[in-house]
Scaffold this motif. Structure first.
Motif, mmCIF file in Angstrom:
data_model
loop_
_atom_site.group_PDB
_atom_site.id
_atom_site.type_symbol
_atom_site.label_atom_id
_atom_site.label_comp_id
_atom_site.label_asym_id
_atom_site.label_seq_id
_atom_site.Cartn_x
_atom_site.Cartn_y
_atom_site.Cartn_z
ATOM 1 N N GLU A 144 0.966 -1.224 -0.121
ATOM 2 C CA GLU A 144 -0.050 -0.295 0.032
ATOM 3 C C GLU A 144 0.748 1.180 -0.152
ATOM 4 N N GLN A 145 2.003 1.140 0.396
ATOM 5 C CA GLN A 145 2.982 2.374 0.581
ATOM 6 C C GLN A 145 4.123 2.438 -0.614
ATOM 7 N N ARG A 146 3.646 1.760 -1.704
ATOM 8 C CA ARG A 146 4.941 1.500 -2.707
ATOM 9 C C ARG A 146 5.315 2.574 -3.405
ATOM 10 N N PRO A 148 14.258 -4.011 20.604
ATOM 11 C CA PRO A 148 15.194 -5.100 20.053
ATOM 12 C C PRO A 148 14.509 -6.229 19.832
ATOM 13 N N ILE A 149 13.042 -6.039 19.812
ATOM 14 C CA ILE A 149 12.065 -7.299 19.570
ATOM 15 C C ILE A 149 11.842 -7.487 18.256
ATOM 16 N N TYR A 150 12.006 -8.824 17.792
ATOM 17 C CA TYR A 150 11.788 -9.085 16.343
ATOM 18 C C TYR A 150 10.864 -10.235 16.415
ATOM 19 N N LEU A 176 4.468 12.684 7.509
ATOM 20 C CA LEU A 176 4.076 11.260 6.895
ATOM 21 C C LEU A 176 3.058 10.434 7.597
ATOM 22 N N THR A 177 2.576 10.827 8.508
ATOM 23 C CA THR A 177 1.595 10.248 9.222
ATOM 24 C C THR A 177 0.218 11.034 8.935
ATOM 25 N N LEU A 178 0.090 11.898 8.132
ATOM 26 C CA LEU A 178 -0.872 12.606 7.490
ATOM 27 C C LEU A 178 -2.115 11.675 6.953
ATOM 28 N N THR A 179 -1.295 10.659 6.073
ATOM 29 C CA THR A 179 -2.183 9.912 5.269
ATOM 30 C C THR A 179 -2.501 8.492 6.117
ATOM 31 N N LEU A 180 -2.257 8.408 7.315
ATOM 32 C CA LEU A 180 -2.740 7.222 8.243
ATOM 33 C C LEU A 180 -4.083 7.420 8.236
ATOM 34 N N GLY A 227 4.837 -1.123 11.855
ATOM 35 C CA GLY A 227 5.626 -2.264 12.484
ATOM 36 C C GLY A 227 5.763 -3.395 11.357
ATOM 37 N N SER A 228 5.060 -3.453 10.081
ATOM 38 C CA SER A 228 5.302 -4.628 9.582
ATOM 39 C C SER A 228 6.519 -4.393 8.744
ATOM 40 N N ALA A 229 6.639 -3.102 8.123
ATOM 41 C CA ALA A 229 7.864 -2.883 7.177
ATOM 42 C C ALA A 229 9.177 -2.825 8.238
ATOM 43 N N ILE A 230 8.951 -2.291 9.520
ATOM 44 C CA ILE A 230 10.052 -2.196 10.294
ATOM 45 C C ILE A 230 10.364 -3.858 10.795
ATOM 46 N N PRO A 246 9.471 5.698 10.540
ATOM 47 C CA PRO A 246 7.953 5.146 11.113
ATOM 48 C C PRO A 246 6.859 6.029 10.470
ATOM 49 N N THR A 247 5.541 5.346 10.063
ATOM 50 C CA THR A 247 4.456 6.107 9.688
ATOM 51 C C THR A 247 3.144 5.726 10.502
ATOM 52 N N THR A 248 3.250 5.016 11.565
ATOM 53 C CA THR A 248 2.309 4.592 12.406
ATOM 54 C C THR A 248 3.030 5.059 13.829
HETATM 55 P P1 NAD Z 1 1.351 -2.193 9.821
HETATM 56 O O1 NAD Z 1 2.741 -1.658 9.730
HETATM 57 O O2 NAD Z 1 0.876 -3.483 9.466
HETATM 58 O O3 NAD Z 1 0.517 -1.166 8.803
HETATM 59 C C1 NAD Z 1 -0.748 -1.135 8.527
HETATM 60 C C2 NAD Z 1 -1.431 -0.484 7.417
HETATM 61 O O4 NAD Z 1 -1.275 0.899 7.277
HETATM 62 C C3 NAD Z 1 -0.492 -1.135 6.314
HETATM 63 O O5 NAD Z 1 -1.177 -1.445 5.142
HETATM 64 C C4 NAD Z 1 0.578 0.004 5.978
HETATM 65 O O6 NAD Z 1 0.906 0.099 4.780
HETATM 66 C C5 NAD Z 1 -0.404 1.162 6.156
HETATM 67 N N1 NAD Z 1 0.086 2.535 6.679
HETATM 68 C C6 NAD Z 1 1.180 2.789 7.608
HETATM 69 N N2 NAD Z 1 1.480 4.036 7.761
HETATM 70 C C7 NAD Z 1 0.739 4.727 6.756
HETATM 71 C C8 NAD Z 1 0.527 5.814 6.667
HETATM 72 N N3 NAD Z 1 1.171 6.961 7.241
HETATM 73 N N4 NAD Z 1 -0.441 6.235 5.709
HETATM 74 C C9 NAD Z 1 -0.963 5.378 4.964
HETATM 75 N N5 NAD Z 1 -1.269 4.053 5.166
HETATM 76 C C10 NAD Z 1 -0.061 3.691 6.210
HETATM 77 O O7 NAD Z 1 0.531 -1.661 11.115
HETATM 78 P P2 NAD Z 1 1.391 -1.310 12.704
HETATM 79 O O8 NAD Z 1 0.172 -1.397 13.423
HETATM 80 O O9 NAD Z 1 2.241 -0.260 12.427
HETATM 81 O O10 NAD Z 1 2.462 -2.569 12.813
HETATM 82 C C11 NAD Z 1 1.860 -3.971 13.171
HETATM 83 C C12 NAD Z 1 2.970 -4.823 13.284
HETATM 84 O O11 NAD Z 1 4.054 -4.453 13.914
HETATM 85 C C13 NAD Z 1 2.456 -6.418 14.031
HETATM 86 O O12 NAD Z 1 2.778 -7.329 13.139
HETATM 87 C C14 NAD Z 1 2.847 -6.272 15.393
HETATM 88 O O13 NAD Z 1 3.232 -7.324 15.999
HETATM 89 C C15 NAD Z 1 4.433 -5.510 15.228
HETATM 90 N N6 NAD Z 1 4.766 -4.732 16.128
HETATM 91 C C16 NAD Z 1 6.063 -5.251 16.460
HETATM 92 C C17 NAD Z 1 6.695 -4.438 17.763
HETATM 93 C C18 NAD Z 1 8.085 -4.979 18.146
HETATM 94 O O14 NAD Z 1 8.408 -4.100 19.114
HETATM 95 N N7 NAD Z 1 8.677 -5.730 17.467
HETATM 96 C C19 NAD Z 1 6.074 -3.202 18.348
HETATM 97 C C20 NAD Z 1 4.784 -2.805 17.714
HETATM 98 C C21 NAD Z 1 4.415 -3.490 16.920
#
Ligand code: NAD
Length: 356
Positions: free
Chosen positions: A44-46, A128-130, A157-161, A97-100, A118-120
């Motif tokens: 979605e963020q390509r 340090p958790i993976y 970058l979070t305006l589109t969230l 969190g998915s990309a990271i 980060p954008t969320t």
């Molecule tokens: P996500 O990364 O899965 O993103 C959710 C959706 O929102 C995706 O489609 C993404 O493309 C979209 N998106 C993100 N930012 C956007 C923006 N600014 N504008 C438009 N669309 C945007 O969701 P998340 O909640 O950030 O991450 C969840 C994942 O992260 C889970 O798998 C969770 O287990 C992991 N997580 C890990 C840790 C850790 O410490 N390891 C901490 C928190 C979450």
């Protein structure tokens, strides 16, 4: 409050914060001595990932836009192969969190430095958790090698969230700090950051919901998310995170919404065992009760408050309670099946949390 013995370990990362700070991307890449950068994002963020690549010109070798929830091992292997073939010397993660998570899984195997954007508000960039999912089973671990070297927090970058995801992601961050306040490893420095992080998010989220393009509120929210991420990365988790990991991992519920729904009930469960933490949470959110205040924050601003509304099945509640009780995380009070089952029922129905 009196100070007792504690251990505090800081995780050093360079943080560049501010609206428009993406303009410093090239400077930050140079600062890491990187010349061949692989950019990771979700499908979605390509477009945004490609825009980053064009900013970096020949330093960007490819955009891998396949990041997905729970970090499937097949994607890690594919991205590793691309990094090896293209001789990448740095990974940029753009997204939540998915990309990271994908970048962390790669760094854990290869030592590639990560620059996170980060954008969320999930906060993974500070921990340090993976986690990696293989054959339907998610394995998690802790390894300092996966910590990003640099993080660019640009609220623009979070305006589109999407509005609802902004709210639930923000409450996901609050959950990290709330549990940090009563963690076994809690310490005064992290507790300060945790309370400040909760306060910043609690004042920002209603404004973000009402006016998603309010950049001052977006800045406050991202600042709060940063602090809450530090809290998560520095001390342990308890019942709330165990329940959310169980519900997300075994029942495929959406990450941020699950945190939002469960948090008030988990706090009510722990309230009498952690009165000082509850006082600090209540003070941060300007309410007389931590659990009720967070329930209201979600409900009043339009977030889901019932697990039944996000895909949970009534018939799965017994199994969820059993799984959460079978290998619990440390918690300030006993984990008892009947009480956890009752907690899940209240979260399923969306009733207000028990008042203590
Ligand atoms: P996500 O990364 O899965 O993103 C959710 C959706 O929102 C995706 O489609 C993404 O493309 C979209 N998106 C993100 N930012 C956007 C923006 N600014 N504008 C438009 N669309 C945007 O969701 P998340 O909640 O950030 O991450 C969840 C994942 O992260 C889970 O798998 C969770 O287990 C992991 N997580 C890990 C840790 C850790 O410490 N390891 C901490 C928190 C979450």
């Amino acid at each position: 409050m009196s100070i007792s013995d504690f251990v505090y370990s800081a995780h050093a990362a360079r943080v560049v914060f501010g609206a428009g700070s993406l303009q410093y991307l090239e400077r930050e890449v140079l600062n890491l001595n990187a010349e061949r950068v692989l950019i990771l994002c979700s499908p979605e963020q390509r477009a945004a990932g490609e825009e980053l690549a064009s900013r970096l010109g020949s330093r960007a070798i490819a955009v891998f836009a396949h990041a997905a929830m729970h970090v499937p091992i097949e994607l890690v292997s594919e991205a590793q192969e691309l990094a090896r073939a293209q001789r990448a010397d740095c990974v940029i993660t753009f997204g939540g969190g998915s990309a990271i998570g994908l970048g962390k899984a790669m760094a854990q195997k290869s030592d590639l430095p990560i620059l996170a954007i980060p954008t969320t508000y999930a906060g993974s960039e500070m921990t340090p958790i993976y986690g990696i999912t293989e054959g339907g089973v998610k394995r998690t671990g802790t390894d300092k090698r996966v910590l990003p070297k640099t993080v660019i927090y640009d609220p623009e970058l979070t305006l589109t969230l999407p509005t609802q995801l902004s709210l639930t992601s923000g409450i996901n961050a609050i959950a990290h700090a709330a549990e940090a306040l009563y963690a076994r490893e809690a310490n005064p420095v992290i507790s300060l950051l945790a309370e400040e992080g909760i306060a910043a998010l609690a004042r920002a989220l209603p404004k973000v919901t009402a006016q998603p393009d309010n950049i001052a509120a977006r800045s406050d929210a991202l600042y709060g998310a940063w602090l809450c991420g530090i809290a998560l990365g520095s001390v342990g988790m308890a019942l709330h995170h165990k329940l959310c990991h169980t519900l997300g991992g075994s029942f495929d519920l959406p990450h941020a919404a699950t945190h939002t729904i469960v948090l008030p009930h988990a706090l009510a469960y722990n309230a009498s065992a952690a009165p000082e933490a509850m006082k600090r949470i209540a003070r941060a959110i300007r309410h007389d009760n931590a659990a009720t205040g967070l329930y209201d924050l979600a409900r009043v601003n339009g977030a889901p408050v019932a697990l039944k509304d996000i895909g949970m099945k009534d018939g799965d509640l017994d199994r969820a309670a059993r799984l959460a009780c079978a290998s619990p995380y440390w918690n300030p009070c006993e984990i008892e099946y009947a009480e956890v089952r009752a907690l899940l029922q209240a979260a399923f129905d969306g009733t207000p949390p028990r008042r203590n």
